[in-house]
Structures are given as structure tokens and as C-alpha cells.
Scaffold this motif. Structure first.
Motif, PDB file in Angstrom:
ATOM      1  N   GLN A 278       1.100  -1.248   0.136  1.00 50.23           N
ATOM      2  CA  GLN A 278      -0.066  -0.132  -0.008  1.00 50.23           C
ATOM      3  C   GLN A 278       0.996   1.200  -0.207  1.00 50.23           C
ATOM      4  O   GLN A 278       0.623   2.338  -0.626  1.00 50.23           O
ATOM      5  CB  GLN A 278      -0.988  -0.198   1.202  1.00 50.23           C
ATOM      6  N   LEU A 279       2.168   1.064   0.825  1.00 53.47           N
ATOM      7  CA  LEU A 279       2.817   2.203   0.925  1.00 53.47           C
ATOM      8  C   LEU A 279       3.447   2.452  -0.577  1.00 53.47           C
ATOM      9  O   LEU A 279       3.696   3.786  -0.777  1.00 53.47           O
ATOM     10  CB  LEU A 279       3.843   2.275   1.916  1.00 53.47           C
ATOM     11  N   ALA A 280       4.086   1.420  -1.115  1.00 53.45           N
ATOM     12  CA  ALA A 280       4.632   1.434  -2.734  1.00 53.45           C
ATOM     13  C   ALA A 280       3.325   2.116  -3.593  1.00 53.45           C
ATOM     14  O   ALA A 280       3.913   3.174  -4.239  1.00 53.45           O
ATOM     15  CB  ALA A 280       4.893   0.113  -3.024  1.00 53.45           C
ATOM     16  N   GLU A 281       2.134   1.682  -3.382  1.00 52.49           N
ATOM     17  CA  GLU A 281       1.238   2.215  -4.313  1.00 52.49           C
ATOM     18  C   GLU A 281       1.084   3.816  -4.116  1.00 52.49           C
ATOM     19  O   GLU A 281       0.638   4.603  -5.008  1.00 52.49           O
ATOM     20  CB  GLU A 281      -0.065   1.686  -4.133  1.00 52.49           C
ATOM     21  N   ASP A 282       1.091   4.081  -2.600  1.00 49.22           N
ATOM     22  CA  ASP A 282       0.943   5.488  -2.330  1.00 49.22           C
ATOM     23  C   ASP A 282       2.184   6.332  -2.944  1.00 49.22           C
ATOM     24  O   ASP A 282       1.828   7.621  -3.555  1.00 49.22           O
ATOM     25  CB  ASP A 282       1.096   5.640  -0.834  1.00 49.22           C
ATOM     26  N   ARG A 283       3.070   5.911  -3.409  1.00 55.48           N
ATOM     27  CA  ARG A 283       4.204   6.535  -4.030  1.00 55.48           C
ATOM     28  C   ARG A 283       4.082   6.379  -5.449  1.00 55.48           C
ATOM     29  O   ARG A 283       5.126   6.975  -6.098  1.00 55.48           O
ATOM     30  CB  ARG A 283       5.591   5.656  -3.571  1.00 55.48           C
ATOM     31  N   GLY A 284       3.389   5.714  -5.952  1.00 53.83           N
ATOM     32  CA  GLY A 284       3.050   5.777  -7.502  1.00 53.83           C
ATOM     33  C   GLY A 284       3.229   4.296  -8.186  1.00 53.83           C
ATOM     34  O   GLY A 284       3.231   4.367  -9.566  1.00 53.83           O
ATOM     35  N   HIS A 285       3.867   3.572  -7.337  1.00 55.17           N
ATOM     36  CA  HIS A 285       4.201   2.237  -7.916  1.00 55.17           C
ATOM     37  C   HIS A 285       3.240   1.337  -8.334  1.00 55.17           C
ATOM     38  O   HIS A 285       2.124   1.161  -7.396  1.00 55.17           O
ATOM     39  CB  HIS A 285       5.088   1.294  -7.087  1.00 55.17           C
ATOM     40  N   LYS A 286       3.112   0.444  -9.301  1.00 55.60           N
ATOM     41  CA  LYS A 286       2.129  -0.534  -9.547  1.00 55.60           C
ATOM     42  C   LYS A 286       2.619  -1.579  -8.905  1.00 55.60           C
ATOM     43  O   LYS A 286       3.569  -2.064  -8.621  1.00 55.60           O
ATOM     44  CB  LYS A 286       2.082  -0.580 -11.340  1.00 55.60           C
TER      45      LYS A 286
END
Length: 366
Positions: A278-286
Motif C-alpha cells: 500500500q505504501l508503494a502504491e501511495d508512491r505511485g508504484h504499480k
């Protein structure tokens, strides 16, 4: 303490509390907290709640930590009807005590119970058990760097009966252990041994449940890993897809920034893993949750398509994987910065050093 389950309104349990007259002195406790290790020391008290087909959940207690008396015919000793969880309590700078996404641990315990034919402990009772233990043992939550109080809820069949059926009497317990880093050396890259002779779980089995048998099945291959100078073991399924390590999930970082984690019905759903993603997605990662063939892992590292590999779980949080080793190969794993950046972000949230934008923290001492 009044707690309302997110699904059903439940009256709080009335816990009987018996203080431990042989509790550690403040000096003894501080000596332990100065270097707690992992899973070797325990707090002064424990929680237990009984369940039976006739009485439901009853007799909630906080009592002195100590041995559990079991009938030799207790079903858990013969048929392994047992589940557990792992969750941490964190000391914030202002002295308050918080835990992280406990509702998710409660619901995973329910899913594990369903698979092992055990009763499902309501979320409200799970949360109340954490609060009740912290109410008497809150001083055991350490304040050192990377330290926490590891909470171990577990449930087992205690009915004295040798027939093969779900037990009619069950016990839920909660114990706690002050904890430092899971791996010696902290978040340094670890080496992984490929298990080719053993499987952790199979299709239709108990792999998605947090039950002791899954971990017992990993001990022999884990010993094989140690014999080959590796820290952990990784398992494959019958189709040679990557599953998980002995006690952690795996995540691959691709050069386009995509994070991929193996997913199947025999993999335990990781709360730490899902939070990291989720934190990665928050950074824009797929983010992708899908089957990952072992050959894809090796080819991706060799071609440069995979630029980072890491493991994650409650105990270790996030740990980079530095090497993958098998009987006839040794693959160095690419190093990157994302795993440790995500680890820092997650632990900053857990310890109250960074804003909790998702509402994951729950205070236990209020």
C-alpha cells in the motif's frame, strides 16, 4: 473497557485479573529490555479465554504467566488443531503504546480458525485481549530503537478426546515477549536456500492458515538452509511457482517500478506485506499479486528486469534478499533502495514518527 466489533455489537467481556506475585522487579525487567533478543523472555502475565460448544466464549482471565495444564488426551497433542498470530506493540515518544492494524490480525485468526475447524474469536474480543494484557504488562513495552513487545495470540483444541473430529472445547491464549531485531544485524541482506525436496503446503491444504503444522513442515528444510550457510528457505509449489519463505512473504521489484508478490491459495496473506505494498502504491508504484515462476525470478535477475528482491513479515518487518542459493547455483540478488525506504516509512508510522494516513494504528493503553 468497552469495545464494539466492526461486524456485530458485543458487550465487553468481564476479565478476572490475578496479579503475578512473583513478577519481575523493575530492575530485572529493565535488564531484560536492555537486550531482549527475540522470543526468549516473556512478560509477567497472560490472557486466556475458554470456548465450548455449550458455553461459547467464557471465563476470560488475566493470570500469572506460567505452564498450561493439559490432559494427555487433549486433541491438539494428537491432531494438531491449533492456530496463532503475531502482532507487535510499539512505544511512542510520548510514552503511549500502540499496535498496528490489529483488526487484520483478528480477521486472519478467524480465517485460520475456519480452516482448522476452530471457533472464530470475535474481533472485539481479540482487541480486548490485547488491551487487557497491556493494562497489566505495559511496562514491558521497550523504548529502544527497533524494539517492540511481540504479542502472540494462539488457540488450540483442549478437549480430552481421541476421536477424529473438531474439538468441543478450545482455549485462546495471549502471551507477550519483548523483542529486538529478528535477524542478527538488523535489516542487512539475507541469503536464501531453495528447498527442492520439501513443500511447505499444497493445493487445498492449510497454507493460507497460520497454523503450527505449516511451520513444523519448514523446520527440516530450514535446517538444510543453515547447513548451506543460508539464513532462510524459500518454497515452491507443485508447478515450481514461488510461494514464500519459512516465515515471510517475498516481493520482487521490476525495473519499471512494478512490485510483484506471489499469490496463491496456499500462501499466508501477510499484513506487513499488504501494508508495504500500500505504501508503494501511495508512491505511485504499480503492484501485482500473481503467480511467479521460479524461472521468472532467476531470468529476471539475470537480465536485469528484476532490480530488487525482499522479504517481509511481522517479526522481521522488511529484509533485503542478497543471495539465492541452490544445490548447483548461487545467484547474487540485485541491491536497491526501495525495500529499506519502505521499511523506514512503515516503522516510522508504527513508532509514531510519521503521519498515519491510513488509520492503521490503534492505541492500547487508553
Amino acid at each position: 473497557m468497552t469495545l464494539i466489533d466492526t461486524d456485530t455489537e458485543l458487550a465487553p467481556l468481564e476479565f478476572a485479573v490475578t496479579k503475578n506475585l512473583a513478577a519481575k522487579s523493575p530492575a530485572q525487567r529493565e535488564e531484560i529490555l536492555a537486550d531482549p533478543g527475540f522470543g526468549t523472555s516473556f512478560t509477567d502475565h497472560m490472557v486466556d479465554i475458554c470456548w465450548s460448544t455449550r458455553g461459547g466464549w467464557h471465563r476470560p482471565r488475566v493470570s500469572p504467566y506460567g505452564p498450561i495444564t493439559l490432559d494427555p488426551a487433549a486433541a491438539v497433542l494428537h491432531y494438531g488443531q491449533e492456530i496463532f498470530e503475531g502482532i507487535k506493540a510499539y512505544r511512542h515518544a510520548d510514552g503511549s503504546i500502540h499496535t498496528f492494524r490489529p483488526d487484520q490480525n483478528a480477521r486472519r485468526l478467524q480465517r485460520s480458525a475456519r480452516r482448522l475447524a476452530l471457533p472464530e474469536l470475535p474481533v472485539a474480543y481479540f482487541l480486548q485481549s490485547l488491551r487487557e494484557l497491556i493494562a497489566v504488562d505495559g511496562d514491558w513495552v521497550p523504548s529502544g530503537a527497533d524494539q517492540s513487545l511481540y504479542l502472540r495470540p494462539f488457540m488450540f483444541a483442549k478437549e480430552a478426546f481421541l476421536g477424529v473430529r473438531p474439538a468441543h472445547k478450545v482455549a485462546y491464549y495471549l502471551i507477550a515477549s519483548p523483542a529486538g531485531a529478528y535477524f542478527k544485524g538488523g535489516a542487512k541482506p539475507v541469503s536464501i536456500w531453495l528447498s527442492e525436496d520439501y513443500a511447505r503446503a499444497g493445493k487445498g491444504g492449510t497454507g493460507a492458515a497460520k497454523t503450527g503444522g505449516n511451520y513444523a513442515a519448514s523446520l527440516l528444510p530450514q535446517s538444510e538452509a543453515y547447513e548451506n550457510d543460508c539464513d532462510q528457505v524459500v518454497f515452491l509449489d507443485q508447478d515450481r511457482n514461488v510461494e514464500e519463505l519459512g516465515g515471510m512473504n517475498v516481493v520482487f521489484v521490476f525495473k519499471d517500478g512494478t512490485l510483484v508478490t506471489p499469490q496463491s491459495e496456499s500462501i499466508l496473506e501477510g499484513i506487513t506485506r499488504d501494508s508495504i505494498l500500500q505504501l508503494a502504491e501511495d508512491r505511485g508504484h504499480k503492484v501485482e499479486r500473481r503467480a511467479v515462476a521460479f524461472d521468472e525470478w532467476r531470468r529476471g535477475v539475470a537480465s536485469g528486469d528484476i532490480v530488487e528482491v525482499f522479504a517481509c513479515g511481522t517479526a522481521a518487518v522488511v529484509t533485503p534478499i542478497g543471495a539465492l542459493k541452490g544445490r548447483d547455483f548461487f545467484d547474487e540478488q540485485p541491491s536497491g533502495t526501495l525495500a529499506l525506504e519502505l521499511r523506514e516509512e512503515l516503522t516510522d508510522i508504527q513508532y509514531g514518527r510519521r503521519e498515519d494516513k491510513h488509520g492503521w494504528l490503534v492505541r492500547l493503553d487508553a
